[in-house]
Design an enzyme around this catalytic site. Structure first.
Site, PDB file in Angstrom:
ATOM      1  CD  GLU A 163       1.727  -3.975   9.652  1.00 13.54           C
ATOM      2  OE1 GLU A 163       0.739  -4.138   8.562  1.00 13.54           O
ATOM      3  OE2 GLU A 163       2.912  -4.601   9.691  1.00 13.54           O
ATOM      4  CB  THR A 191      -1.006  -0.176   1.233  1.00 13.85           C
ATOM      5  OG1 THR A 191      -1.697  -1.047   1.075  1.00 13.85           O
ATOM      6  CG2 THR A 191      -1.896   1.138   1.343  1.00 13.85           C
TER       7      THR A 191
END
Length: 389
Positions: A242, A160
């Site tokens: 994350e 992304t």
């Protein structure tokens, strides 16, 4: 006594007012509209403005090096959400930049970090592979030593922001004969090198991600982060961040769990549906279902650490269909569509929720992590069942 608020000093209140004014000026309706259309969750003009005004550096640096105080950091996080700042690319950049600072060679740090803080350099995550699933240690992308540099071949899925970035934090396999966690080497790979090809992919919620192909990409040795074949040590910090597996500072001035930002879409949908049906609802079952959704939402938003990451993503998946059903057929219309029952809030939640359950790994992976590392239940056994002899 209200324990949900911090009494701001005059200086902190002024910081909040200035941040709110600044963001209102640069994050316009046009920016938000364009972001919905592109699915980028990034706007270069906004990002460069944040860098020029010092906000990126304030967010990146620790307080003792000129960064925000704890209270101002929390103010800034909340004001960014209030303004709907396109943020994902900065989120990946700040994670990678910390690894560059810790593991990069001095000349690489000097080349990259000042431009990160000005906004001119952004970085994405080159982890997942088309056939790799959530186990990124099974990496097949190969980096082969060639003189003073390396040649890289392979591909990565779900990179992304790659089309808006200058570098990717790339995990490669440099020793296929070694155990999988001993065969990995991390690169900060420039994305403008010959042989790099970026192709866009649209997800069901309208976001853009990418597949990136690496074909005989030649990269200088200075872009290796950490030691060769010891990439897992470099990768662990960003992975823990994350995954939401990083211990919080016990002052309460941070999100309870890693998915709290995404949980805001769920809050917006619950509020919008409640506002739409409340004036006319006379059905006890509807009130019960709406109340149940709100209660589950509040419980998930109050669940800490890696547990909260699972609770938030699972709750989004569970209550999204209920909210659409409560709001009726017009809830199928997307945001800013004339006639949408709740301005498209529950419809967007319904499409977004499946993705929230795979970011950084699937919910099943996170449940296994909780079982193994928190509850000490051991690794799952995937061997075939024994048959009677």
């Amino acid at each position: 006594m209200d324990f949900t608020r911090v009494e701001l000093s005059d200086d902190d209140a002024a910081f909040q007012a200035e941040a709110r004014r600044f963001l209102a000026d640069i994050v316009t309706d046009e920016v938000r509209r364009r972001d919905r259309e592109t699915g980028d969750n990034f706007d270069e003009a906004v990002h460069l403005a944040l860098g020029a005004a010092g906000y990126l550096e304030g967010e990146y640096q620790p307080e003792d090096r000129g960064g925000f105080t704890r209270i101002r950091r929390r103010i800034w996080e909340l004001e960014k959400r209030r303004a709907h700042v396109p943020w994902v690319t900065w989120g990946t950049t700040i994670m990678v930049a910390r690894s560059v600072g810790a593991f990069g060679r001095p000349e690489l740090v000097a080349e990259v970090l000042p431009k990160v803080l000005s906004g001119h350099v952004r970085m994405c995550l080159g982890y997942t592979e088309p056939e790799g699933g959530s186990d990124i240690a099974t990496c097949k992308t190969r980096a082969v030593r060639d003189g003073d540099g390396w040649v890289i071949n392979g591909s990565k899925m779900f990179t992304t922001g790659a089309h808006n970035c200058q570098y990717t934090f790339l995990i490669t396999n440099t020793d296929p004969q070694a155990p999988k966690h001993k065969s990995l080497t991390m690169f900060l790979l420039p994305l403008d090198l010959p042989g790099v090809e970026i192709q866009g992919i649209r997800t069901i919620d309208g976001d853009r991600t990418n597949i990136v192909y690496y074909s005989d990409v030649r990269v200088d040795d200075k872009y290796v982060l950490g030691d060769v074949n010891n990439g897992w040590a470099v990768l662990r910090g960003p992975l823990d961040a994350e995954h939401g597996a990083v211990a919080g500072i016990p002052d309460g001035l941070q999100d309870i769990a890693i998915m709290a930002h995404q949980g805001g879409f769920m809050s917006a949908a619950v509020d919008a549906v409640a506002a739409q049906v409340a004036p006319t609802v006379d059905d006890g079952s509807v009130a019960y279902r709406l109340g149940r959704s709100a209660a589950r939402m509040e419980a998930s938003l109050s669940t800490p650490s890696i547990f909260g990451r699972v609770a938030l993503a699972q709750t989004m998946r569970d209550i999204g269909p209920d909210l659409m059903d409560i709001a009726g057929p017009a809830s199928m219309l997307p945001i800013e569509t004339p006639g949408a029952a709740d301005d498209g809030a529950s419809e967007y939640l319904y499409r977004f929720a499946p993705l929230a359950g795979i970011y950084g790994g699937t919910l099943e992976v996170f449940r296994n992590m909780i079982a193994q590392h928190v509850l000490a239940l051991g690794k799952p056994n995937y061997s075939p069942p024994r048959t009677a002899s």
